[in-house]
Design a protein around this motif. Structure first.
Motif, PDB file in Angstrom:
ATOM      1  N   ILE A 110     -12.709  -1.473  -6.670  1.00  0.00           N
ATOM      2  CA  ILE A 110     -13.808  -2.310  -6.197  1.00  0.00           C
ATOM      3  C   ILE A 110     -14.181  -1.932  -4.764  1.00  0.00           C
ATOM      4  O   ILE A 110     -15.354  -1.847  -4.413  1.00  0.00           O
ATOM      5  CB  ILE A 110     -13.434  -3.795  -6.287  1.00  0.00           C
ATOM      6  N   GLU A 111     -13.183  -1.700  -3.932  1.00  0.00           N
ATOM      7  CA  GLU A 111     -13.476  -1.261  -2.559  1.00  0.00           C
ATOM      8  C   GLU A 111     -14.312   0.010  -2.591  1.00  0.00           C
ATOM      9  O   GLU A 111     -15.270   0.160  -1.823  1.00  0.00           O
ATOM     10  CB  GLU A 111     -12.179  -1.005  -1.792  1.00  0.00           C
ATOM     11  N   GLY A 112     -13.975   0.933  -3.482  1.00  0.00           N
ATOM     12  CA  GLY A 112     -14.717   2.170  -3.588  1.00  0.00           C
ATOM     13  C   GLY A 112     -16.146   1.958  -4.032  1.00  0.00           C
ATOM     14  O   GLY A 112     -17.070   2.636  -3.556  1.00  0.00           O
ATOM     15  N   ILE A 113     -16.364   1.017  -4.946  1.00  0.00           N
ATOM     16  CA  ILE A 113     -17.706   0.786  -5.481  1.00  0.00           C
ATOM     17  C   ILE A 113     -18.608   0.093  -4.469  1.00  0.00           C
ATOM     18  O   ILE A 113     -19.751   0.494  -4.267  1.00  0.00           O
ATOM     19  CB  ILE A 113     -17.611  -0.044  -6.777  1.00  0.00           C
ATOM     20  N   ILE A 158     -17.611   7.801  -7.226  1.00  0.00           N
ATOM     21  CA  ILE A 158     -18.456   8.789  -6.555  1.00  0.00           C
ATOM     22  C   ILE A 158     -19.620   8.067  -5.904  1.00  0.00           C
ATOM     23  O   ILE A 158     -20.348   7.326  -6.566  1.00  0.00           O
ATOM     24  CB  ILE A 158     -19.001   9.825  -7.564  1.00  0.00           C
ATOM     25  N   ASP A 159     -19.800   8.267  -4.608  1.00  0.00           N
ATOM     26  CA  ASP A 159     -20.981   7.771  -3.902  1.00  0.00           C
ATOM     27  C   ASP A 159     -21.935   8.950  -3.735  1.00  0.00           C
ATOM     28  O   ASP A 159     -21.621   9.893  -2.996  1.00  0.00           O
ATOM     29  CB  ASP A 159     -20.592   7.196  -2.543  1.00  0.00           C
ATOM     30  N   SER A 185     -24.568   1.840  -4.524  1.00  0.00           N
ATOM     31  CA  SER A 185     -24.772   3.070  -3.749  1.00  0.00           C
ATOM     32  C   SER A 185     -26.230   3.283  -3.376  1.00  0.00           C
ATOM     33  O   SER A 185     -26.560   4.263  -2.697  1.00  0.00           O
ATOM     34  CB  SER A 185     -24.281   4.288  -4.545  1.00  0.00           C
ATOM     35  N   ARG A 186     -27.092   2.401  -3.839  1.00  0.00           N
ATOM     36  CA  ARG A 186     -28.533   2.490  -3.561  1.00  0.00           C
ATOM     37  C   ARG A 186     -29.092   3.867  -3.922  1.00  0.00           C
ATOM     38  O   ARG A 186     -29.866   4.467  -3.180  1.00  0.00           O
ATOM     39  CB  ARG A 186     -28.814   2.155  -2.102  1.00  0.00           C
ATOM     40  N   ALA A 240     -16.119   4.556  -0.795  1.00  0.00           N
ATOM     41  CA  ALA A 240     -15.581   5.270  -1.952  1.00  0.00           C
ATOM     42  C   ALA A 240     -14.285   6.020  -1.644  1.00  0.00           C
ATOM     43  O   ALA A 240     -13.289   5.850  -2.362  1.00  0.00           O
ATOM     44  CB  ALA A 240     -16.633   6.205  -2.539  1.00  0.00           C
ATOM     45  N   PRO A 241     -14.224   6.852  -0.609  1.00  0.00           N
ATOM     46  CA  PRO A 241     -12.970   7.570  -0.355  1.00  0.00           C
ATOM     47  C   PRO A 241     -11.788   6.647  -0.084  1.00  0.00           C
ATOM     48  O   PRO A 241     -10.680   6.879  -0.594  1.00  0.00           O
ATOM     49  CB  PRO A 241     -13.306   8.433   0.871  1.00  0.00           C
TER      50      PRO A 241
END
Length: 241
Positions: A41-44, A71-72, A103-104, A48-49
């Motif tokens: 969830i933090e990545g989304i 992946i962003d 990620s817009r 992301a890294p």
């Protein structure tokens, strides 16, 4: 056998108390989920890294967990580093996850195509958030990127009637139907039009209780052949599980 291809680990920003990996494992135990593919969830929603590296520390908690690298598309140099440092040579990572809204990055943009080209280069099936007519955009993107293997997360949600057309446009596109407000009869309607080989089980846990997705499949009255394909066989083949 039951494989959940769309799940998450970590705290949500909604008014719910979830976060520890123990929540994932308890839900798997309760609903008989044999393997769960999780993204951070933090990545989304944030970084992301950082989220990918945090999830890497959680995956050893249980042999039933597999990682989906976030992946962003706005940060592809960092995504390539994550693919090289975390995924290459590590069979606990089996796919990638891209959320277009957080990620817009709309599916129709060059950045999204570049992201799919990157995950394809590393041989990862990629689950992409689709909502509305974007399920058709994803089909067109799949058709443009040779060798890509894409899964339409939520299969367009309220636009689920677009799934047969999306399936027609690209044969390298699969569909995952979890949704917080599912319409009646949609699973049966789709199976009757595209067959069982392109649909796979996903829950959106821990945001949504797995009972919602399981109830939708129960209501569809799957045949034994359909159940085998949707519950685990399609996912096992696509993700080499």
């Amino acid at each position: 056998m039951l494989i959940d291809v769309h799940a998450h680990w970590g705290p949500w920003f909604f008014s719910m108390e979830v976060g520890p990996i123990a929540v994932n494992l308890e839900l798997m135990d309760r609903f008989g989920i044999d393997l769960q593919l999780v993204s951070s969830i933090e990545g989304i929603v944030y970084d992301a890294p950082a989220g990918n590296r945090a999830l890497a520390e959680q995956l050893p908690a249980d042999d039933r967990l597999r990682g989906m690298l976030v992946i962003d598309p706005r940060r592809l140099d960092e995504a390539r580093a994550d693919l090289r440092d975390l995924v290459a040579g590590n069979d606990r990572w089996v796919g990638a996850k891209i959320h277009t809204e957080y990620s817009r990055t709309p599916i129709t943009t060059p950045a999204m195509q570049a992201a799919i080209e990157l995950t394809t280069e590393f041989g990862l099936p990629t689950l992409v958030h689709t909502w509305g007519d974007t399920v058709l955009d994803l089909a067109d993107l799949a058709a443009r990127v040779p060798g890509s293997r894409l899964i339409a997360g939520h299969m367009g949600a309220a636009a689920w009637r677009q799934v047969p057309e999306a399936a027609r446009r690209a044969d390298n596109l699969w569909f995952e139907p979890c949704w917080s407000a599912p319409d009646a009869d949609r699973i049966r309607w789709i199976l009757d039009r595209i067959g069982p080989t392109r649909l796979m089980f996903g829950t959106d846990a821990t945001l949504i209780d797995p009972s919602v997705a399981l109830g939708a499949l129960t209501a569809a009255a799957l045949t034994p052949t359909e159940a085998e394909a949707v519950h685990w066989q399609n996912a096992s083949t696509l993700f080499a599980l």
